[in-house]
Design an enzyme around this catalytic site. Structure first.
Site, short mmCIF file in Angstrom:
data_model
loop_
_atom_site.label_atom_id
_atom_site.label_comp_id
_atom_site.label_asym_id
_atom_site.label_seq_id
_atom_site.Cartn_x
_atom_site.Cartn_y
_atom_site.Cartn_z
N GLU A 371 0.80 -1.22 0.00
CA GLU A 371 0.00 0.00 0.00
C GLU A 371 0.84 1.28 0.00
OE1 GLU A 371 -3.92 -1.79 2.26
OE2 GLU A 371 -2.27 -1.09 3.51
C1 TNX Z 1 -3.98 -4.35 4.77
S1 TNX Z 1 -2.06 -6.58 4.60
C2 TNX Z 1 -2.74 -3.98 5.24
C3 TNX Z 1 -2.60 -3.46 6.60
C4 TNX Z 1 -3.90 -3.40 7.33
C5 TNX Z 1 -4.72 -4.61 6.99
C6 TNX Z 1 -6.00 -4.69 7.75
C7 TNX Z 1 -1.11 -5.44 4.35
C8 TNX Z 1 0.20 -5.84 3.87
N1 TNX Z 1 -1.56 -4.21 4.56
O1 TNX Z 1 -2.01 -2.19 6.54
O2 TNX Z 1 -3.63 -3.36 8.69
O3 TNX Z 1 -5.00 -4.60 5.63
O4 TNX Z 1 -6.66 -5.89 7.50
#
Ligand code: TNX
Length: 598
Positions: A371
């Protein structure tokens, strides 16, 4: 027909990969068994989780722990490291058994006692084993366990294997063995069994997000206990994010001074400090190492870095620090890793990763990579290239979420953690519309990386189980016990529509990991954001509820051969684990898809 755990008379037998089935009078029984009724427990009734590779139950008398019982560690074989570890495993086991039984259980080293002992025997063959080595050999944790009237003999070539065997031994004892204090009137019986066991995968982990919600040392240790009890061997700690920074960094004390003042939903001034001093962090690493659990530290980047950006203006293109962040959003602005700003970013990474390496003896450094909205061509690649080079320069192995494979510089032998949603990705595998998630996995494999499987709709412990779950999220799925259990890491990247369309992962799956994010550790988590910190439940309440019973299910996916797994058989065994959780004071979720009273 399901033969698993079936009682066939005096002996119940199932042997991994070599079930010999004889059909007699229209019903299948297992070869070598005499079909006469007996009172012997079935394998299923033993309730072992994860299910070992091979279990034989006999109707011989059990071994009974009593005043005369000793723990004997036989270290005639093995390296110095192995011998020291074996003695330590013996001492840990004796200490754990003394608490509920109030027995003396002296620990002795030397040749095997004649009878009346729990013997831990280090066998030859593990001389090159390194407690801080890569987790790439499932055989390193193989063990055998034989219990009969005269005693118990647990044998392995490594102390890690011995330790895993002690977890099975504890599960063979009555549930009260988990009690935090002495329990009277219990017969401390170990049924007569012969077990030969080895995990399916070498890497078996869980992740705790201590960045969004800080977990004090005791709570992290409690989580390690949960992992260790189910023979997991990796604790991945998500140590930095937008909402906080938890690991001290020599030369950059502001990271924890400021970044340790926030967590998600908790602005500065609401509590803390929320970070691990070097002494505290060392206690976590040592506690995990004592249980042969490797700590994988994660410093996320180039996204998920608002905490760092709030103290280091050099990480932002305008040179001025941002504001501390405690909100709920993801996909926030990433570090400014333009060509011009890379010297500053590199300095940050050099300093931070040196501190990570200094405080973590394990072989892996997780660099995050999820992300991260890259506003310009090359920024993401600049960041990953620098971080990869620094970690490799320290002689450590890079780990990253699957987006990390977008960089072109992934070192061979890295571990890439796939966290896609299977239901969204699988149908499109091998078509023109294959998702970026899957393409990134292909890039990782092409670069010589192996995979850690964390499909979000199977392994994410922060997903709600169902309508009744007060905490957590549901963006990937609602994950009830069956959903957590009934999947195969080897076919997760095979099209659901056409088995010919797949990512070829043969020999490339290192294992799996169950991440427990902590974005929403308060009730009614989907309907509102908290208006007061009073809404949050204690970290251990959140952790226990989201973890049990799903973590044991995922541990079995990681440990037990696919051909030996069956959800109904698992459910029959997991209900026998529940009294152990009660005895241990674990606040588990009585999920409705299992009949706990049976
Ligand atoms: C996605 S999984 C994210 C996290 C959040 C999570 C909540 C991932 C690598 N990134 O930043 O905490 O979803 O489910």
């Amino acid at each position: 027909m399901n033969l698993r755990g079936r009682t066939t008379g005096r002996t119940t037998r199932r042997t991994l990969g070599m079930l010999v089935v004889v059909v007699v009078g229209g019903s299948a029984i297992l070869a070598g068994c005499t079909p006469t009724p007996g009172t012997t427990a079935t394998v299923q009734e033993l309730g072992l989780v994860p299910l070992p590779a091979s279990v034989e139950v006999s109707d011989a008398a059990p071994f009974v722990l009593d005043d005369g019982t000793r723990v004997v560690v036989d270290v005639a074989a093995g390296s110095a490291v192995g011998q020291e570890g074996a003695v330590h495993v013996g001492e840990l086991l004796a200490a754990e058994l003394r608490t509920p039984t109030a027995l003396d259980l002296p620990v002795e080293t030397g040749p095997e006692a004649d009878s009346g002992a729990v013997v831990l025997r280090l066998e030859p063959g593990g001389e090159s084993w390194d407690p801080d080595g890569l987790l790439d050999d499932p055989a390193a944790e193989a063990y055998t366990l034989e219990a009969g009237e005269d005693g118990v003999v647990l044998a392995s070539a490594t102390p890690a294997g011995l330790y895993r065997g002690t977890r099975t031994l504890l599960q063979l004892l009555p549930p009260e063995v988990e009690a935090p204090g002495p329990v009277g009137d219990v017969a401390w019986d170990v049924p007569a069994v012969t077990i030969a066991d080895e995990p399916r995968y070498a890497y078996r982990g869980a992740m705790l997000d201590v960045a969004r919600r800080f977990a004090p040392v005791e709570d992290v240790q409690r989580f390690v206990d949960h992992l260790a009890d189910y023979r997991l061997n990796v604790l991945h700690l998500h140590l930095s994010d937008d909402q906080g920074w938890r690991l001290t960094v020599d030369g950059l004390p502001e990271l924890t001074e400021v970044g340790g003042r926030t967590q998600e939903g908790w602005p500065p001034g609401t509590g803390g400090p929320w970070f691990y001093t070097p002494e505290e962090y060392a206690r976590i690493v040592e506690y995990a190492a004592d249980r042969y659990v490797t700590v994988v530290p994660e410093i996320d980047g180039p996204g998920h870095t608002l905490a760092a950006q709030s103290v280091l203006g050099s990480l932002r293109c305008d040179g001025t620090p941002g504001e501390p962040y405690w909100g709920p959003e993801v996909n926030n602005p990433m570090i400014c890793s333009s060509d011009e700003n890379m010297p500053a970013v590199r300095e940050y990474l050099d300093t931070v990763l040196a501190a990570v390496v200094a405080q973590n003896p394990g072989p892996y450094v997780h660099l995050g990579g999820d992300e991260a909205p890259s506003p310009a061509e090359g920024w993401y690649e600049n960041y990953t290239a620098a971080a990869n080079e620094i970690v490799a320069g320290h002689g450590r192995t890079v780990m990253g979420w699957h987006q990390w494979a977008q960089g072109t510089t992934l070192p061979e032998g890295s571990l890439i953690q796939y966290w896609g949603v299977g239901e969204r990705n699988r149908g499109l595998i091998g078509t023109a519309r294959e998702t970026a998630d899957v393409q990134e996995v292909r890039a990782a494999l092409a670069a010589g990386a192996d995979l850690v499987m964390s499909p979000a709709d199977r392994t994410y412990l922060d997903m709600k189980y169902d309508d009744l779950t007060p905490y957590g999220l549901e963006w990937a799925a609602r994950i009830d016990l069956e959903r957590a259990y009934s999947w195969d890491p080897e076919t997760e990247l095979t099209s659901t529509l056409d088995p010919e369309r797949k990512v070829d992962v043969a020999g490339r799956v290192a294992g799996l990991e169950a991440p427990l994010w902590s974005d929403r550790s308060y009730p009614d988590s989907l309907t509102h954001l908290p208006t007061s910190t009073d809404e949050f439940v204690d970290v251990d309440v959140y952790v226990d509820f989201m973890t049990f019973p799903r973590l044991p299910a995922l541990a079995e996916v990681a440990w037990t051969a696919q051909a030996d797994r069956d959800v109904e058989d698992f459910e029959a065994r997991i209900v026998r684990q529940a009294p152990r959780w009660d005895a241990a004071g674990i606040g588990w979720n009585r999920v409705h898809d299992v009949r706990w009273d049976d």
